[in-house]
Write a protein that holds these residues in place. Structure first.
Motif, mmCIF file in Angstrom:
data_model
loop_
_atom_site.group_PDB
_atom_site.id
_atom_site.type_symbol
_atom_site.label_atom_id
_atom_site.label_comp_id
_atom_site.label_asym_id
_atom_site.label_seq_id
_atom_site.Cartn_x
_atom_site.Cartn_y
_atom_site.Cartn_z
ATOM 1 N N ASP A 294 0.812 -1.215 0.000
ATOM 2 C CA ASP A 294 0.000 0.000 0.000
ATOM 3 C C ASP A 294 0.846 1.266 0.000
ATOM 4 O O ASP A 294 0.388 2.345 0.352
ATOM 5 N N ALA A 295 2.093 1.175 -0.425
ATOM 6 C CA ALA A 295 2.996 2.334 -0.436
ATOM 7 C C ALA A 295 2.532 3.380 -1.445
ATOM 8 O O ALA A 295 1.863 3.060 -2.445
ATOM 9 N N ASP A 296 2.882 4.615 -1.196
ATOM 10 C CA ASP A 296 2.768 5.670 -2.208
ATOM 11 C C ASP A 296 3.871 5.399 -3.230
ATOM 12 O O ASP A 296 5.045 5.675 -2.983
ATOM 13 N N GLU A 326 5.341 -8.017 -4.341
ATOM 14 C CA GLU A 326 5.197 -8.599 -5.682
ATOM 15 C C GLU A 326 4.137 -7.888 -6.517
ATOM 16 O O GLU A 326 4.268 -7.773 -7.737
ATOM 17 N N SER A 327 3.101 -7.390 -5.873
ATOM 18 C CA SER A 327 2.022 -6.731 -6.624
ATOM 19 C C SER A 327 2.457 -5.400 -7.230
ATOM 20 O O SER A 327 1.813 -4.889 -8.156
ATOM 21 N N LEU A 328 3.536 -4.815 -6.707
ATOM 22 C CA LEU A 328 4.030 -3.515 -7.193
ATOM 23 C C LEU A 328 5.355 -3.622 -7.931
ATOM 24 O O LEU A 328 5.829 -2.617 -8.475
ATOM 25 N N LYS A 329 5.927 -4.802 -7.963
ATOM 26 C CA LYS A 329 7.323 -4.899 -8.424
ATOM 27 C C LYS A 329 7.505 -4.410 -9.853
ATOM 28 O O LYS A 329 8.438 -3.634 -10.137
ATOM 29 N N GLN A 330 6.668 -4.822 -10.758
ATOM 30 C CA GLN A 330 6.858 -4.421 -12.153
ATOM 31 C C GLN A 330 6.647 -2.924 -12.338
ATOM 32 O O GLN A 330 7.401 -2.262 -13.071
ATOM 33 N N SER A 450 5.221 2.726 3.382
ATOM 34 C CA SER A 450 3.947 2.084 3.681
ATOM 35 C C SER A 450 2.997 3.129 4.251
ATOM 36 O O SER A 450 3.400 4.001 5.020
ATOM 37 N N ARG A 451 1.718 3.020 3.884
ATOM 38 C CA ARG A 451 0.703 3.912 4.452
ATOM 39 C C ARG A 451 0.148 3.374 5.773
ATOM 40 O O ARG A 451 -0.625 4.057 6.438
#
Length: 519
Positions: A294-296, A326-330, A450-451
């Protein structure tokens, strides 16, 4: 100018400052090729054996030459320091603090010329160079404030009888050798030296042979502030010869060193082989950042970019490995790679430049070897090549900011490279990311994006590093400032558990004495 230049400046109108920098740079350039001495006992020492300082952006450009101090002079240097320290150690603490504060003001007054010298000699861009000089002055002020706040480190203690007077007094050790690195040639030399000087010690400074010029400015600021001759001496030479001779001298009472882990460990072992002496080491890092689900994402990319590639990655606090959900890696890899490809690489004295050269040919060779490994064992998403720039910069030591996707266990994710080179890999749960981040011989800096407050709290509780940042867009792992972030290395990154820029620094340069008087 209504703001301060720190390593965290992002947006400010610096038009006037750039014009002033240009004037200072022109003046420095008119004096290139000068010859400077070592300074022993307040007098210029000229050996005739000259050390050259060259511009890493233009290796053919000779900046200055410096008279080396022969190993045979070390006995005299230490004798002078010992004699000068007796008077300096007996100087009232208020006077010591006054002189260091005056030196800080002189550094601030001379910041433009010092910054211009640093940009040429080290390859720092304008803001990095100006920040280094500002930090130097602030370190002197902050450390002087520690001495003043502690009232000279004299503390009354309890009594067992009415006619008993007891106190704890911190006293100087004697003579400290300070060995400074090239990457912060003024701030680290000034900070380590100031801690020792305020504690009543004499200092023998050996600046890096890669960046000796800024030590000249530090010497003159201290001398012009009224520091007595011999209390602060500057000797030039290589670490393998002169540095080793200084550490090995029996008259040394302590060493402060910033540099590689291997050299620092060797210094510590040699210094304490026959008797225990203080050895303050700051030894680099392999610094991680964690980017949570959930990071900016924009802030994470910006913060990681600035920390990975500022000063061409040649900071002990530089970001060198990123663990991304993994959901943000690409998306993260795409964004960071785009910023790396678009970063302005070039002459560090020019306004648009963000990434300057690395310091020497050995750094280029280390980069080329790392890039080849990354192509073989991972995926290079940006960079990976040496850059041949046009015109006068064609022989400069320029390499491309590099982003690679590679496994956590690979050497490139384990060993400090000191290059604009960052490795990225994925994770599933925060606990896994912390385990990977902590799986390292170093423990200097670390960051998280992280938020979720709970994630940040978990990171702050479990990260094994001395300097932690959360959601820091201006630098995921970099940017410590005196009195704002203490800079303490854990594990293989430090030796004392207390850091520069922090509230316990000056006291380390003194030893405790209990005094009891019966009346």
């Amino acid at each position: 100018m209504t703001f301060r230049i720190t390593y965290s400046v992002l947006d400010a109108d610096m038009t006037a400052l750039h014009a002033q920098f240009d004037e200072a740079l022109a003046a420095v350039r008119r004096g290139l090729g000068g010859v400077f001495p070592s300074w022993i006992g307040g007098k210029a020492f000229e050996s005739g054996d000259l050390l050259e300082s060259r511009n890493p952006a233009r290796p053919g450009e000779l900046l200055a030459r410096f008279h080396r101090t022969p190993v045979g002079e070390v006995d005299r240097v230490m004798r002078v320091a010992r004699e000068a320290q007796r008077g300096w150690g007996a100087t009232p603490w208020q006077e010591r603090a006054r002189i260091l504060r005056k030196a800080a003001d002189l550094i601030s007054e001379r910041r433009l010329s010092l910054s211009a010298i640093m940009a040429l000699e080290v390859g720092k861009n304008r803001l990095e160079s100006l920040g280094d000089v500002e930090e130097s002055a602030d370190l002197l002020r902050y450390y002087a404030g520690q001495l003043e706040e502690a009232q000279g480190f004299v503390k009354p203690l309890a009594r067992l009888s009415p006619n008993e007077d007891t106190r704890s007094v911190l006293r100087p050790y004697g003579v400290f050798v300070v060995i400074a690195p090239f990457n912060f040639p003024l701030a680290l030399a000034a900070g380590m030296s100031a801690g020792a000087l305020l504690g009543g010690n004499a200092v023998v400074l050996k600046p890096s042979e890669e960046a000796p010029w800024c030590a000249e400015g530090l010497f003159h600021a201290l001398r012009d502030a009224g520091l007595p001759d011999g209390v602060f001496q500057v000797v030039h030479g290589e670490g393998e010869t002169l540095g080793a001779a200084l550490v090995a001298h029996p008259g040394v009472d302590g060493v402060a060193f910033t540099g590689s882990k291997s050299v620092g460990y060797a210094i510590h072992g040699q210094l304490n082989a026959t008797r225990i002496r203080p050895c303050f080491l700051e030894l680099g890092g392999k610094n991680p950042a964690i980017v949570c689900k959930d990071a900016d994402l924009e802030a994470a990319i910006e913060g990681c970019f600035r920390s990975a590639f500022g000063l061409s990655g040649q900071k002990c606090s530089a970001l060198s490995r990123v663990y991304v959900h993994e959901s943000l890696k690409q998306a993260f890899l795409a964004g960071l790679s785009e910023k790396a490809r678009s970063a302005r690489v070039g002459d560090p004295t020019e306004v648009p430049t963000f990434v300057g050269p690395v310091i020497q040919p050995a750094s280029v060779a280390r980069f080329e070897h790392a890039a080849a490994e990354a192509r073989r064992d991972g995926v290079v998403h940006a960079g990976g090549e040496r850059l041949r720039l046009a015109g006068a910069l064609s022989d400069g030591y320029f390499v491309a900011p590099t982003v690679v996707e590679i496994a956590h266990g690979h050497r490139l994710m384990r060993e400090e490279l000191f290059l604009p080179f960052v490795g990225v890999t994925g994770f599933g749960a925060l606990e896994e990311a912390l385990t990977l981040a902590n799986d390292c011989a170093y423990g200097l800096t670390a960051g998280i994006f992280s938020r979720k407050d709970a994630d940040v709290a978990f990171f702050l509780e479990h990260a094994e590093a001395g300097v932690l940042y959360a959601n820091r867009r201006t630098g995921a792992t970099t940017g410590a400032w005196p009195g704002v972030q203490a800079f303490s290395g854990w594990k293989g990154s430090g030796s004392t558990g207390k850091g520069g820029c922090g509230p316990y620094y000056v006291a380390q340069f003194m030893r405790e004495q209990s005094q009891t008087r019966m009346g």
